[in-house]
Design an enzyme around this catalytic site. Structure first.
Site, PDB file in Angstrom:
ATOM      1  N   HIS A 299      27.497 -26.707 -23.821  1.00 55.68           N
ATOM      2  CA  HIS A 299      27.373 -27.474 -25.045  1.00 55.68           C
ATOM      3  C   HIS A 299      26.484 -28.847 -24.885  1.00 55.68           C
ATOM      4  CE1 HIS A 299      31.179 -25.084 -26.330  1.00 55.68           C
ATOM      5  NE2 HIS A 299      30.094 -24.510 -26.766  1.00 55.68           N
TER       6      HIS A 299
ATOM      7  N   LYS B  10      41.859 -19.325 -37.933  1.00 57.86           N
ATOM      8  CA  LYS B  10      41.662 -19.232 -36.471  1.00 57.86           C
ATOM      9  C   LYS B  10      42.782 -20.191 -35.935  1.00 57.86           C
ATOM     10  CE  LYS B  10      36.941 -17.689 -35.981  1.00 57.86           C
ATOM     11  NZ  LYS B  10      35.534 -17.956 -35.462  1.00 57.86           N
TER      12      LYS B  10
ATOM     13  N   ARG C  43      22.958 -18.010 -25.009  1.00 57.88           N
ATOM     14  CA  ARG C  43      23.537 -18.083 -23.592  1.00 57.88           C
ATOM     15  C   ARG C  43      23.205 -16.583 -23.182  1.00 57.88           C
ATOM     16  NH1 ARG C  43      29.187 -17.896 -22.949  1.00 57.88           N
ATOM     17  NH2 ARG C  43      28.939 -17.076 -24.969  1.00 57.88           N
TER      18      ARG C  43
ATOM     19  N   SER D 161      33.665 -21.572 -23.537  1.00 59.48           N
ATOM     20  CA  SER D 161      34.942 -22.162 -23.857  1.00 59.48           C
ATOM     21  C   SER D 161      36.190 -21.306 -23.345  1.00 59.48           C
ATOM     22  CB  SER D 161      35.156 -22.484 -25.440  1.00 59.48           C
ATOM     23  OG  SER D 161      34.336 -23.675 -25.618  1.00 59.48           O
TER      24      SER D 161
END
Lengths: 161, 161, 161, 161, 161, 161
Positions: free
Chosen positions: F18, F42, F91, F129
Site C-alpha cells: 500500500h 465486516k 497485485r 493484509s
C-alpha cells in the site's frame, strides 16, 4: 540435498487428488512427510486425529512416507524437521495465484527452503476437499474421488450429523 | 530416484530468470542437465552453438550441471539420458496454461517421467527472452536481466545487424 | 428453435477433443453442422479437402451431423444456413478469453445468433491441433489424442515432408 | 507532476476502444500525447502516415491532445518528451499479463516514469485492431467499433487488396 | 433431445444478468426450468419464497419457462425432472474456474447430463448478486442492474434492516 | 482535472505494498486522500481509529497526502470530497477481476469519476493484509512487508490475544 520433502495441507479430508500427488512425490524424493496443518483459527470438518487416521489408512504400505501434523508457520516446521523442499499440487488457476503468493512469502521467511509444484493428474484436477464434502452431504457418490477410508468416514459423518 | 533432472528450453538467449531456476534446481537435484531444444522448424535468433556457448560461460563453475542439446521430443531425450524429472520455471499465468498442457501431454507420452515446476524469483518474473531481445535491439540496458556473457553477445548481435 | 447448430473450427487436423464435443453437441441439438473455416490468409497444414476427408471418415455413421466448409464471416455462414446456435468447446483459460471476445463480436454482428460453450472432457482438455502436429512430427505416439483417420494422415504427412 | 502523459500503441488501426481511453485520459491529465509506435521489425497493415492520419481525423477538435510517433524504446521517447506517465488501456486478462510485464520492464529501464492503467468501457472491451481487420476483410459491419475515418479507410483497403 | 433445460442458481436475488441469460436460453431450448437452489447450510439474504416471488414477478409473461426450487444435488434434481441440459452463465474468469470444476463433477455424477455455458451480455458482465446487495445497502441506485421487482424488495429490505 | 485523487481500502492493516502505491500516486496527482473504508458489516482486525493511526504514523512527513475514512459507497465519498479519480493497486490476477467489476459498477453509479490502476512494485506483489496477519500471528518476521508502526501494532495485538 538431504532428500527430505514436506507435502503440507489441511487434508480435511484427504482426496484422491492428494493421494495422486503423494505417489508422484515419493518417486522424486527419497523421504516425504505428509503434514497436516492444524490452525486453531480455522474450523475443520474433521479433527486433527481423524484427518491423520484417514491419511494413515489410505497410505498404508506406502514406503518412505511419514505422516505428521504441525501448528504455526510451515517454514518453521520445515526447519525443525530439516526439510529443504515443500511440495504443492496445482489443480487450477486459482490455486496458482494463492500458491505463487505463499511460495514467495515462504521464500522471504526461509530463503533456503524451496517450493516445488506438481500437476495433479487430469482425472483429479476438478476435485477439492470442499466439493467432496458437499457431494457427500447430499449422498452423492464419492467413490473414486476420495480413498475408501475417507468415503466411509464421510458416510458416517453425514449419518451422525 | 536416480536424481537426474532436465531443465529444457530454447534459451534464445539465456536470461537471469533461467539462471535463477538453475541455481534453485541444483539445490534440489543431485544432477541437472540444462538442455537446449533445437527445433529445426523454429527460427531462433541465436544458433544452437551460440546458445550453448552463452550458457556454458554463464554457468561456469556451477557444479553438478551438464549442458546439452536435443532435437525431437523432450520425453525421448529424457528416456535416452535416463532422467525421471523435468524442471520448468513458472513466471506468469500464461506460462501456467501452456506448461499445464505440455506436462499432461508429456505424461501421456512417458508416464514414468514427472514434470515439476519452480517459481522464478520475483526480481525476474517479468523477464522473457523475447522482451530482452526487444530492449537490447533499441540499445536499452539489459545488465541484470541477462548474464554478462549474454549481454555482450546481444550488443555484438545488434551492431552486426 | 429450429434446432440447427454449427460447430465451426479450423480442424487442422480434427482431434479427439473435437470429436468429444461433436458427440456431446448431437445429444443436445437435433441437427449439427461441423463447419471447416477456410480463411485464405492462414496457411493450414492440411488442405480444405484433406480436413473435410479426415472429419468425414472420423464421424462416419454419426447421425444428424452434416460436414461443410465456409469462407468469410461465421455469422454470415450461419445466416445462410439458417442456424441460430454456434457451439464452441472450451478447453482452457486462454480459450476462454478469445472465445469471449469472438462471441461478443458475433453477437454484435448478428444479434439473433447465440454462442454456447461446452466443456471438453477432462481426458482431452490438454490436446490442441498444434500440439498434436508437433508430437507427430517427432514420431511421438498420437493414438488416442486424434481419431485413427487423422493419425494415419499425420504419419503419411511426416513421411512425405 | 508536469501533467504530461503518453498513450502509446500500434493503432493499426485506431479503434473505438482506443478513442474511449483517450477521452477518459484527457479528463485526468492536462496534456496527452497519443504516440504511434513504429517498430520497423513489425509489418503493420497501415503505414505510419496512414495511422497518424486516421488518428488526427478521429480526434479532430479534442483539446490538449497531441499526436506523435516514435521508434525505439517507449521510455526513451517519454524521457525525450518529458512525460512522467504512460497510459495503457486494459481490456482483458491476456492484456493484463503482457502489460504487467511491460510495466515492470519499463520501471526498471526508467524508474521515474509510471505506468497507469484504465479500463476500457464495457461496450468496447471485446474490440481489438486485429478483430476489426478480420471482420472488415469479410465485409462485416465495423461501424461503431472503429471511428468513421477508420471505417472508410478499411473499406478502401479491402477494395484495393 | 427432450428439449428440457435447467438454469440453476441461488438467485439471492435475481439480477438483470440472470434475466439476460434466461431470455437467451429460451431462444435455444423448448422448455426451461429456472431452479432456485435452497441449500440449508448457506444463509441467504432472501428466503426461498421471496426469491421465487421475485423471479415469478420478473419473468411474468415469458413463455415456456417454469420456476421451481430444489434441495440436494443439482444432478439429482435434473434426473427427477427429466432434464438433460444444465445452463450456466459465464461472466468472468473466476466464474469460469468454479464452473469448470462443477461441470466436471456433475459429469462424473451423472454422465448423461450436459452442462452448457452462455455468455452474459456485456452490459451485465460486472453484476453479481453480492455487488447488487452492497450497492443497495448504501442506497446506491440499482435500477437497470436488477429487475424492478427486485429493486423494490431490496429497498424494503434495507428500510427494514 | 482538479487533481484530487482517492486511494481507498480497508488497510487492515496497511502493508508495504500500500505504501508503495501511495508514494507512486503522489508523484502523479497533486493531492491524494488515503481513505479507510469502514463497512460496519465486516469485522476488521483493527478498529477504524487504529487503522488511521497506523497510516498516519507510517506516512508521517509525506506531503500532499490527507488521511480520512468513509462509510457507504465510495463514489458518494468521492463526490462529497470533489475527487474525480480513484486509485487502485493491482497485485495479481484475482485482484484484476474484482477490480474490473468494481470499476464498472462505480462507473455506472458515477460516470464522471474514473478509476485508474497502478502496479504494485515487484517486491510487494505477494503481500496482502491477510497474509501479513497470518505470518505475524505465528511470530513470523514481518519487517519489510509492513511499515514499522504496523509491525509494532501486530506484535502488541498478538501478545494481547
Amino acid at each position: 540435498m538431504n532428500g527430505l520433502a514436506i507435502y503440507p495441507g489441511s487434508f480435511d479430508p484427504l482426496t484422491s487428488g492428494h493421494v495422486d500427488i503423494i505417489h508422484r512425490a515419493v518417486e522424486i524424493f527419497p523421504r516425504l512427510i505428509v503434514a497436516v496443518a492444524t490452525n486453531v483459527r480455522k474450523h475443520p470438518t474433521f479433527s486433527e486425529e481423524e484427518r491423520l487416521d484417514m491419511i494413515r489408512e489410505s497410505l498404508k504400505g506406502l514406503e518412505r512416507v511419514e505422516i505428521d501434523s504441525f501448528t504455526g508457520l510451515l517454514v518453521d516446521f520445515a526447519k525443525e524437521r530439516g526439510a529443504k523442499v515443500l511440495v504443492r499440487g496445482l489443480r487450477a488457476l486459482s490455486d496458482f495465484e494463492n500458491e505463487f503468493q505463499m511460495a514467495h512469502m515462504n521464500r522471504r521467511l526461509a530463503p533456503g527452503i524451496e517450493t516445488i509444484f506438481m500437476m495433479t493428474s487430469q482425472e483429479h484436477f476438478y476435485i477439492s476437499s470442499q466439493t467432496v464434502k458437499e457431494v457427500a452431504h447430499f449422498d452423492g457418490d464419492v467413490s473414486g474421488v476420495v480413498p475408501d477410508a475417507v468415503r466411509k468416514k464421510l458416510t458416517a459423518y453425514n449419518k451422525g450429523s
